[in-house]
Design a protein around this motif. Structure first.
Motif, mmCIF file in Angstrom:
data_model
loop_
_atom_site.group_PDB
_atom_site.id
_atom_site.type_symbol
_atom_site.label_atom_id
_atom_site.label_comp_id
_atom_site.label_asym_id
_atom_site.label_seq_id
_atom_site.Cartn_x
_atom_site.Cartn_y
_atom_site.Cartn_z
ATOM 1 N N PHE A 282 0.804 -1.205 0.000
ATOM 2 C CA PHE A 282 0.000 0.000 0.000
ATOM 3 C C PHE A 282 0.842 1.261 0.000
ATOM 4 O O PHE A 282 2.027 1.246 0.233
ATOM 5 C CB PHE A 282 -0.962 0.018 1.190
ATOM 6 C CG PHE A 282 -0.318 -0.036 2.528
ATOM 7 C CD1 PHE A 282 -0.058 -1.253 3.123
ATOM 8 C CD2 PHE A 282 0.021 1.123 3.191
ATOM 9 C CE1 PHE A 282 0.525 -1.306 4.364
ATOM 10 C CE2 PHE A 282 0.603 1.063 4.437
ATOM 11 C CZ PHE A 282 0.852 -0.146 5.017
ATOM 12 N N SER B 88 -14.899 2.156 0.714
ATOM 13 C CA SER B 88 -14.670 0.894 0.017
ATOM 14 C C SER B 88 -15.397 0.850 -1.321
ATOM 15 O O SER B 88 -14.851 0.338 -2.313
ATOM 16 C CB SER B 88 -15.119 -0.282 0.896
ATOM 17 O OG SER B 88 -14.382 -0.310 2.103
ATOM 18 N N TYR C 210 -12.106 0.598 -3.662
ATOM 19 C CA TYR C 210 -11.829 -0.840 -3.741
ATOM 20 C C TYR C 210 -11.707 -1.261 -5.205
ATOM 21 O O TYR C 210 -12.473 -0.815 -6.061
ATOM 22 C CB TYR C 210 -12.961 -1.607 -3.062
ATOM 23 C CG TYR C 210 -12.730 -3.084 -2.839
ATOM 24 C CD1 TYR C 210 -11.565 -3.561 -2.264
ATOM 25 C CD2 TYR C 210 -13.719 -4.016 -3.185
ATOM 26 C CE1 TYR C 210 -11.374 -4.913 -2.027
ATOM 27 C CE2 TYR C 210 -13.549 -5.376 -2.952
ATOM 28 C CZ TYR C 210 -12.369 -5.809 -2.376
ATOM 29 O OH TYR C 210 -12.177 -7.160 -2.145
ATOM 30 N N SER D 60 -7.435 -7.328 2.292
ATOM 31 C CA SER D 60 -8.046 -6.080 2.778
ATOM 32 C C SER D 60 -8.248 -6.170 4.286
ATOM 33 O O SER D 60 -8.713 -7.182 4.799
ATOM 34 C CB SER D 60 -9.391 -5.843 2.083
ATOM 35 O OG SER D 60 -9.205 -5.571 0.716
ATOM 36 N N TYR E 3 -2.674 -1.614 -1.693
ATOM 37 C CA TYR E 3 -3.557 -0.585 -1.160
ATOM 38 C C TYR E 3 -2.770 0.418 -0.355
ATOM 39 O O TYR E 3 -1.560 0.281 -0.163
ATOM 40 C CB TYR E 3 -4.660 -1.184 -0.296
ATOM 41 C CG TYR E 3 -4.323 -2.442 0.459
ATOM 42 C CD1 TYR E 3 -3.116 -2.596 1.125
ATOM 43 C CD2 TYR E 3 -5.230 -3.494 0.507
ATOM 44 C CE1 TYR E 3 -2.825 -3.749 1.816
ATOM 45 C CE2 TYR E 3 -4.945 -4.650 1.197
ATOM 46 C CZ TYR E 3 -3.738 -4.772 1.858
ATOM 47 O OH TYR E 3 -3.451 -5.929 2.546
ATOM 48 N N LEU F 106 -7.732 -0.477 4.822
ATOM 49 C CA LEU F 106 -6.900 -0.736 3.651
ATOM 50 C C LEU F 106 -7.607 -1.689 2.696
ATOM 51 O O LEU F 106 -7.295 -2.875 2.628
ATOM 52 C CB LEU F 106 -5.536 -1.299 4.080
ATOM 53 C CG LEU F 106 -4.695 -0.333 4.903
ATOM 54 C CD1 LEU F 106 -4.829 -0.653 6.391
ATOM 55 C CD2 LEU F 106 -3.239 -0.383 4.490
ATOM 56 N N VAL G 183 -8.087 -3.289 -0.849
ATOM 57 C CA VAL G 183 -7.225 -3.457 -2.022
ATOM 58 C C VAL G 183 -7.647 -2.453 -3.091
ATOM 59 O O VAL G 183 -8.822 -2.348 -3.431
ATOM 60 C CB VAL G 183 -7.309 -4.892 -2.557
ATOM 61 C CG1 VAL G 183 -6.732 -4.987 -3.972
ATOM 62 C CG2 VAL G 183 -6.561 -5.850 -1.633
ATOM 63 N N SER G 184 -6.665 -1.720 -3.626
ATOM 64 C CA SER G 184 -7.000 -0.587 -4.490
ATOM 65 C C SER G 184 -6.316 -0.573 -5.845
ATOM 66 O O SER G 184 -6.726 0.171 -6.722
ATOM 67 C CB SER G 184 -6.648 0.725 -3.763
ATOM 68 O OG SER G 184 -7.305 0.790 -2.522
#
Length: 455
Positions: free
Chosen positions: A16, A54, A58, A100, A354, A365, A367-368
């Motif tokens: 992240f 999110s 996300y 996440s 993330y 956090l 996942v991004s």
């Protein structure tokens, strides 16, 4: 060395952005304030905010159903865990997101800085009933009294039930206790009793660097335990190590990442710049891709070659504990050189990442983004495959040329063939040992943190 047990299930395999302009810009574009009744409790407002974030950042935001109710979960971390079920990807039958999570800000700040407060002792089963020290932090209580990798633990607090069925007892007394007594059996067969008290210390991820002269070839060996810690110290160590490798005419390098769960992405990039051949200079190292709402934040990083070492191949010793930033390093080098993986098993498989979003005293956090290399490769959710399997060599200290995985790499360098058997070291563990080691491995951090600013 260990994350507090309460964090362990959530913090597996982190990648992240933190403390950077990209994070600030992204979070400022999100809407943290849920609409609703002003009489809503503070707890429910927090949970509603988490869902709003999110459903915006996300990677699989559009898969979260409108019926998802964050207020039905006990805390932010259980909400993050719950949204993982919506991470569907073509070619994978199960959700791919295993990472996440949410964590209290103070707890995460301690972990990400490389500050630990335990014994500095990491243990694993070599075989059923054979519990070994697999790693020791140099500045820790265990390191200070001279405990070494490969020592066998025969008693814990006087209890000689050192079996996989008693793994939870081992976790409690090795990773969660403030004071534990151990009986160790050294490689020479002698035993020693040691009482350890947990204390705060700074982790040092540079475990070992050596140069071996073998059959007319110089081989550099580098054991790297984490990409977390004091970045200035790590950069200085990289310079020292690779200057040494170059000055001694090293022709092959073996990088041991078998327990490296990740850390700072910018540190992984710096290491990649030292390991990459000169021909990679200026080439694409990696590209990060966000969801379709945030494509303007997609970014590409290029190699900036450092040092004079110019390799055409590289060996990595890996295992299921090799994750996130470690995998990013390996994947980034693959388009430019012959990357050879060997070790106890394939890597964990985490090509996504993330950044921490602060909400009250929590970080969430989700996942991004996805990370790919120059060739667009990065869908390794099932892990990166190895060229040859070798035992973990838990009965040997770091750098011992008879240690199973290092010995296999050296044999390939000398003969072009991997070592096929290791006396006393089974390649295939029985299910009980695998299950017990999964319990022992849960508290270990795996992840990566990107501290670069937005250009």
């Amino acid at each position: 060395m260990q994350i507090q047990k309460v964090l362990a299930p959530a913090m597996m395999l982190v990648l992240f952005f933190t403390a950077c302009k990209k994070e600030e810009s992204l979070t400022s574009n999100l809407n943290p304030t849920p609409a609703g009744n002003t009489t809503t409790s503070a707890s429910d407002k927090l949970k509603d905010s988490i869902l709003i974030y999110s459903k915006d950042i996300y990677l699989w935001y559009d898969k979260i159903p409108t019926t998802f109710n964050p207020r039905s979960y006990s805390d932010p971390n259980t909400i993050m865990t719950a949204i993982r079920q919506y991470s569907t990807e073509p070619g994978f039958s199960a959700p791919v997101d295993r990472w996440s999570f949410a964590v209290k800000q103070q707890e995460w700040d301690n972990v990400s800085s490389g500050v630990a407060g335990d014994f500095g002792l990491n243990v694993f089963f070599n075989q059923e009933g054979d519990l070994r020290v697999r790693a020791v932090e140099k500045a820790s209580p265990a390191g200070s009294v001279g405990i070494k990798r490969g020592w066998r633990i025969t008693k814990i607090n006087g209890n000689d039930n050192i079996t996989t069925s008693n793994a939870n007892f081992i976790v409690q007394n090795v990773y969660e206790s403030g004071n534990t007594s151990f009986t160790f059996q050294k490689p020479d067969g002698t035993s020693v009793n040691v009482s350890l008290e947990a204390r705060t210390y700074q982790e040092n991820p540079i475990i070992l660097d050596s140069v071996y002269a073998l059959n007319g070839r110089k081989v550099g060996y580098f054991v790297y335990g984490s990409f977390l810690g004091d970045t200035t110290q790590m950069y200085n160590n990289f310079s020292r190590i690779f200057n040494r490798f170059a000055s001694q005419g090293v022709q092959d390098v073996v990088v041991d990442l078998r327990y490296n769960g990740g850390g700072y992405v910018n540190v992984a990039e710096r290491l990649a710049d030292y390991l990459a051949p000169s021909s990679a200079n200026g080439g694409v190292m990696m590209t990060q891709k966000f969801n379709n709402k945030y494509t303007s934040y997609n970014s590409t990083t290029r190699f900036s070659k450092k040092g004079s070492l110019n390799l055409n191949r590289i060996f990595f010793i890996v295992s299921n504990g090799t994750a996130s930033a470690s995998e990013l390093l390996i994947n980034s080098l693959k388009p430019y050189m012959d990357v050879i993986l060997l070790g106890p098993g394939k890597t964990h498989g985490k090509p996504v990442g993330y950044f921490p979003i602060p909400i009250e005293d929590w970080y969430i956090l989700p996942v991004s983004f996805l990370t790919v290399n120059k060739n667009g490769e990065g869908n390794y959710y099932s892990g990166m495959s190895i060229s040859s399997q070798s035992a973990d060599g838990l009965d040997k200290d770091w750098g011992d040329l008879n240690e199973a995985s290092l010995a296999s790499a050296i044999r390939y360098i000398n003969t072009g063939a991997f070592r096929t058997t290791t006396p006393g070291q089974p390649l295939q563990q029985n299910p009980a040992v695998i299950s017990g080691n999964q319990v022992l491995d849960a508290p270990n951090f795996k992840g990566a943190i990107d501290v670069r600013g937005l250009k």
